[in-house]
Design a protein around this motif. Sequence first.
Motif, PDB file in Angstrom:
ATOM      1  N   PHE A 186       0.836  -1.194   0.000  1.00 49.52           N
ATOM      2  CA  PHE A 186       0.000   0.000   0.000  1.00 49.52           C
ATOM      3  C   PHE A 186       0.875   1.250   0.000  1.00 49.52           C
ATOM      4  CE2 PHE A 186      -3.028  -2.979   2.017  1.00 49.52           C
ATOM      5  CZ  PHE A 186      -4.169  -2.716   1.268  1.00 49.52           C
ATOM      6  N   SER A 208      -8.945   3.733  -2.925  1.00 42.91           N
ATOM      7  CA  SER A 208      -7.704   3.168  -3.448  1.00 42.91           C
ATOM      8  C   SER A 208      -7.835   2.837  -4.937  1.00 42.91           C
ATOM      9  CB  SER A 208      -7.345   1.877  -2.700  1.00 42.91           C
ATOM     10  OG  SER A 208      -7.092   2.122  -1.339  1.00 42.91           O
ATOM     11  N   LEU A 229      -2.933   0.321  -4.111  1.00 35.94           N
ATOM     12  CA  LEU A 229      -2.648  -1.056  -3.740  1.00 35.94           C
ATOM     13  C   LEU A 229      -1.914  -1.724  -4.881  1.00 35.94           C
ATOM     14  CD1 LEU A 229      -5.152  -3.638  -2.244  1.00 35.94           C
ATOM     15  CD2 LEU A 229      -3.865  -4.209  -4.289  1.00 35.94           C
TER      16      LEU A 229
END
Length: 267
Positions: free
Chosen positions: A97, A189, A228
């Motif tokens: 991440f 994300s 990610l």
Amino acid sequence: MGTRVSAPGLTGSKVQRNIQRRLLARHSEIAADPSLSNGGRLLNILDPESFGWDRIVAEVEQDRFLALTAMDRATIYDRIHAVFGTAVEVPSWDVFFGEAGTVGQRCATLVDRLPEGWTVTSHVTPDPATMGTVQELNSACGVAPTPAWYMRGDVIPHLTTCIYTADGAIAACALVSDRYHADGPLAGSVFIGSVSVSSEHRGKGLGVAASAQALIDSAKAFGWASVLAQASPDNAASRAMLERCGLTQDPARVTVAINASGAAFTR
């Protein structure tokens, strides 16, 4: 985003093409469920308990291959084996991440280092020729190619970054997809993956350069808060590339594929 009707541009094996065909046909259903994500190449399940293991069994029976994304490493393998026994393979990838601020600062130092005459371009709606060259490069690098309908942004926002040599040949690419539900566990994300570098140009930092430019340009296009990525435990080059771009491994998380096809899918 509604699905546009256009040539799907499926790729890979029969199993892979069947998965891609079903993902396109089912996108409205997938997009409405925060526990799911349309990965273009695979159905991504983000919350197995919410989605239901009985439904996961049915999905595996249909597609033969799916991914459980960013799972709790301490419990997910036991849960899979409790449901499937030894009937499936469970290849896995470590999860990385990065926060937008850290990634942006790090990536800004990694671009503009290409050889003289080389260029880098990011596409949110790549043309057919660009998609074809990216798919060919992915295949040559052992990466399952992304179908054209996904790269075109037919179902979700998607960005493709390509590095070209001075004579116009593709040397490297990286893909970013804004594919997670706003109410799901990975809200805010994006995913970066499919990083590929042609064999004749490896060792020049092109994977890092393509990834950095893709992250910079996708942040402008999609306004993401975090990113990610995934890398196999033995892929030292990919892991180093992600770390250089400002991502760090989350040791508590792992992405696990449930593979009932008997065939490898992607590196």
